[in-house]
Write a protein that holds these residues in place. Sequence first.
Motif, PDB file in Angstrom:
ATOM      1  N   GLY A 123       0.828  -1.204   0.000  1.00 14.67           N
ATOM      2  CA  GLY A 123       0.000   0.000   0.000  1.00 14.67           C
ATOM      3  C   GLY A 123       0.859   1.249   0.000  1.00 14.67           C
ATOM      4  O   GLY A 123       1.409   1.633  -1.034  1.00 14.67           O
ATOM      5  N   PRO A 124       1.018   1.885   1.164  1.00 14.87           N
ATOM      6  CA  PRO A 124       1.742   3.156   1.237  1.00 14.87           C
ATOM      7  C   PRO A 124       3.185   3.124   0.713  1.00 14.87           C
ATOM      8  O   PRO A 124       3.642   4.116   0.148  1.00 14.87           O
ATOM      9  CB  PRO A 124       1.719   3.499   2.735  1.00 14.87           C
ATOM     10  CG  PRO A 124       0.506   2.817   3.254  1.00 14.87           C
ATOM     11  CD  PRO A 124       0.390   1.546   2.451  1.00 14.87           C
ATOM     12  N   LEU A 125       3.903   2.014   0.881  1.00 16.70           N
ATOM     13  CA  LEU A 125       5.284   1.966   0.364  1.00 16.70           C
ATOM     14  C   LEU A 125       5.324   1.810  -1.156  1.00 16.70           C
ATOM     15  O   LEU A 125       6.344   2.064  -1.781  1.00 16.70           O
ATOM     16  CB  LEU A 125       6.077   0.834   1.011  1.00 16.70           C
ATOM     17  CG  LEU A 125       6.551   1.062   2.433  1.00 16.70           C
ATOM     18  CD1 LEU A 125       7.359  -0.137   2.936  1.00 16.70           C
ATOM     19  CD2 LEU A 125       7.378   2.327   2.551  1.00 16.70           C
ATOM     20  N   GLY A 126       4.222   1.352  -1.749  1.00 11.15           N
ATOM     21  CA  GLY A 126       4.129   1.268  -3.200  1.00 11.15           C
ATOM     22  C   GLY A 126       4.942   0.159  -3.843  1.00 11.15           C
ATOM     23  O   GLY A 126       5.250   0.231  -5.034  1.00 11.15           O
ATOM     24  N   LEU A 127       5.276  -0.879  -3.088  1.00 13.75           N
ATOM     25  CA  LEU A 127       6.041  -1.976  -3.673  1.00 13.75           C
ATOM     26  C   LEU A 127       5.124  -2.948  -4.399  1.00 13.75           C
ATOM     27  O   LEU A 127       3.930  -3.049  -4.096  1.00 13.75           O
ATOM     28  CB  LEU A 127       6.836  -2.706  -2.582  1.00 13.75           C
ATOM     29  CG  LEU A 127       7.877  -1.855  -1.854  1.00 13.75           C
ATOM     30  CD1 LEU A 127       8.571  -2.671  -0.782  1.00 13.75           C
ATOM     31  CD2 LEU A 127       8.885  -1.275  -2.840  1.00 13.75           C
ATOM     32  N   HIS A 128       5.694  -3.664  -5.359  1.00 12.47           N
ATOM     33  CA  HIS A 128       4.949  -4.682  -6.102  1.00 12.47           C
ATOM     34  C   HIS A 128       5.350  -6.095  -5.682  1.00 12.47           C
ATOM     35  O   HIS A 128       4.545  -7.022  -5.769  1.00 12.47           O
ATOM     36  CB  HIS A 128       5.185  -4.528  -7.608  1.00 12.47           C
ATOM     37  CG  HIS A 128       4.643  -5.668  -8.401  1.00 12.47           C
ATOM     38  ND1 HIS A 128       3.285  -5.861  -8.599  1.00 12.47           N
ATOM     39  CD2 HIS A 128       5.256  -6.708  -9.016  1.00 12.47           C
ATOM     40  CE1 HIS A 128       3.094  -6.963  -9.304  1.00 12.47           C
ATOM     41  NE2 HIS A 128       4.275  -7.496  -9.567  1.00 12.47           N
ATOM     42  N   ARG A 129       6.588  -6.253  -5.223  1.00  9.23           N
ATOM     43  CA  ARG A 129       7.112  -7.583  -4.931  1.00  9.23           C
ATOM     44  C   ARG A 129       7.889  -7.552  -3.622  1.00  9.23           C
ATOM     45  O   ARG A 129       8.637  -6.617  -3.349  1.00  9.23           O
ATOM     46  CB  ARG A 129       8.037  -8.017  -6.075  1.00  9.23           C
ATOM     47  CG  ARG A 129       8.693  -9.358  -5.907  1.00  9.23           C
ATOM     48  CD  ARG A 129       9.605  -9.627  -7.129  1.00  9.23           C
ATOM     49  NE  ARG A 129      10.360 -10.838  -6.955  1.00  9.23           N
ATOM     50  CZ  ARG A 129       9.927 -12.062  -7.249  1.00  9.23           C
ATOM     51  NH1 ARG A 129       8.724 -12.226  -7.754  1.00  9.23           N
ATOM     52  NH2 ARG A 129      10.691 -13.112  -7.062  1.00  9.23           N
ATOM     53  N   LEU A 130       7.716  -8.604  -2.821  1.00 10.11           N
ATOM     54  CA  LEU A 130       8.487  -8.800  -1.604  1.00 10.11           C
ATOM     55  C   LEU A 130       9.133 -10.172  -1.665  1.00 10.11           C
ATOM     56  O   LEU A 130       8.502 -11.134  -2.116  1.00 10.11           O
ATOM     57  CB  LEU A 130       7.580  -8.709  -0.373  1.00 10.11           C
ATOM     58  CG  LEU A 130       6.961  -7.346  -0.109  1.00 10.11           C
ATOM     59  CD1 LEU A 130       5.907  -7.452   0.980  1.00 10.11           C
ATOM     60  CD2 LEU A 130       8.026  -6.324   0.272  1.00 10.11           C
ATOM     61  N   GLU A 131      10.365 -10.245  -1.225  1.00 17.40           N
ATOM     62  CA  GLU A 131      11.095 -11.507  -1.216  1.00 17.40           C
ATOM     63  C   GLU A 131      11.569 -11.826   0.194  1.00 17.40           C
ATOM     64  O   GLU A 131      11.868 -10.921   0.971  1.00 17.40           O
ATOM     65  CB  GLU A 131      12.304 -11.443  -2.158  1.00 17.40           C
ATOM     66  CG  GLU A 131      11.917 -11.201  -3.587  1.00 17.40           C
ATOM     67  CD  GLU A 131      13.116 -11.083  -4.522  1.00 17.40           C
ATOM     68  OE1 GLU A 131      14.270 -11.070  -4.030  1.00 17.40           O
ATOM     69  OE2 GLU A 131      12.897 -10.998  -5.737  1.00 17.40           O
ATOM     70  N   ILE A 132      11.629 -13.099   0.499  1.00 17.52           N
ATOM     71  CA  ILE A 132      12.190 -13.588   1.750  1.00 17.52           C
ATOM     72  C   ILE A 132      13.236 -14.625   1.380  1.00 17.52           C
ATOM     73  O   ILE A 132      12.936 -15.571   0.637  1.00 17.52           O
ATOM     74  CB  ILE A 132      11.123 -14.237   2.652  1.00 17.52           C
ATOM     75  CG1 ILE A 132      10.069 -13.213   3.073  1.00 17.52           C
ATOM     76  CG2 ILE A 132      11.769 -14.883   3.874  1.00 17.52           C
ATOM     77  CD1 ILE A 132       8.870 -13.823   3.796  1.00 17.52           C
ATOM     78  N   ASN A 133      14.450 -14.453   1.857  1.00 15.63           N
ATOM     79  CA  ASN A 133      15.510 -15.436   1.669  1.00 15.63           C
ATOM     80  C   ASN A 133      15.761 -16.087   3.010  1.00 15.63           C
ATOM     81  O   ASN A 133      16.101 -15.402   3.978  1.00 15.63           O
ATOM     82  CB  ASN A 133      16.773 -14.765   1.132  1.00 15.63           C
ATOM     83  CG  ASN A 133      16.551 -14.229  -0.256  1.00 15.63           C
ATOM     84  OD1 ASN A 133      16.382 -14.998  -1.191  1.00 15.63           O
ATOM     85  ND2 ASN A 133      16.494 -12.914  -0.396  1.00 15.63           N
ATOM     86  N   VAL A 134      15.575 -17.403   3.077  1.00 11.79           N
ATOM     87  CA  VAL A 134      15.628 -18.100   4.354  1.00 11.79           C
ATOM     88  C   VAL A 134      16.450 -19.377   4.233  1.00 11.79           C
ATOM     89  O   VAL A 134      16.364 -20.088   3.224  1.00 11.79           O
ATOM     90  CB  VAL A 134      14.198 -18.385   4.882  1.00 11.79           C
ATOM     91  CG1 VAL A 134      13.404 -19.237   3.926  1.00 11.79           C
ATOM     92  CG2 VAL A 134      14.219 -19.008   6.254  1.00 11.79           C
ATOM     93  N   GLN A 135      17.232 -19.653   5.256  1.00 10.26           N
ATOM     94  CA  GLN A 135      17.987 -20.908   5.268  1.00 10.26           C
ATOM     95  C   GLN A 135      17.000 -22.067   5.374  1.00 10.26           C
ATOM     96  O   GLN A 135      16.085 -22.037   6.203  1.00 10.26           O
ATOM     97  CB  GLN A 135      18.963 -20.914   6.437  1.00 10.26           C
ATOM     98  CG  GLN A 135      20.078 -19.879   6.281  1.00 10.26           C
ATOM     99  CD  GLN A 135      21.002 -19.860   7.467  1.00 10.26           C
ATOM    100  OE1 GLN A 135      21.635 -20.860   7.763  1.00 10.26           O
ATOM    101  NE2 GLN A 135      21.077 -18.718   8.134  1.00 10.26           N
TER     102      GLN A 135
END
Length: 181
Positions: A123-135
Amino acid sequence: MPQNDQYLAVGPRVAVRPFTLDDGAEFTARARESKALHHPWLFPPQSAEAYAEYARRLIEDPARAGFLVCERDGGAIAGFVNVNNIVRGAFQCGALGYGAFAHAAGRGLMREGLGLVVEHAFGPLGLHRLEINVQPGNAASVALARSAGFRLEGYSPDFLYIDGAWRDHERWALTADMPRL
């Protein structure tokens, strides 16, 4: 608990707000109490000096946004969710890093808090994609990513230098147009 206007989003049991320099004493105490829970996956700051440097980066760097997950009942810091490596332009993406503190682990508070941060990021940050890199061996973190609707997209050998070695990571992602749980 801080005033409701200090929170960016409020859920049934938690609320999220940005880091402040004034949170150092509670954050570092929680980090020290949670050392066994976090090892070997993450190493949040445990001293006032380290916290100040960490929080300043989250507050001042436009490529980062840091959020504290606070219990609505009393306002205690339950954990944190950071959006790192924010890239604008055609990408509009950020990489999430998160951690629960020991007193809050296993209670579903981070699942709720992560959901609130995801909605704020899209929403307010205006991002389209979020990623999580996890062991891959970090079962709690993998379960959190999965429960929040992130999809497994791949595997990155020797991805991050953590606890004295290059560690493999799974790549999980969520886009603004994907259904969320």
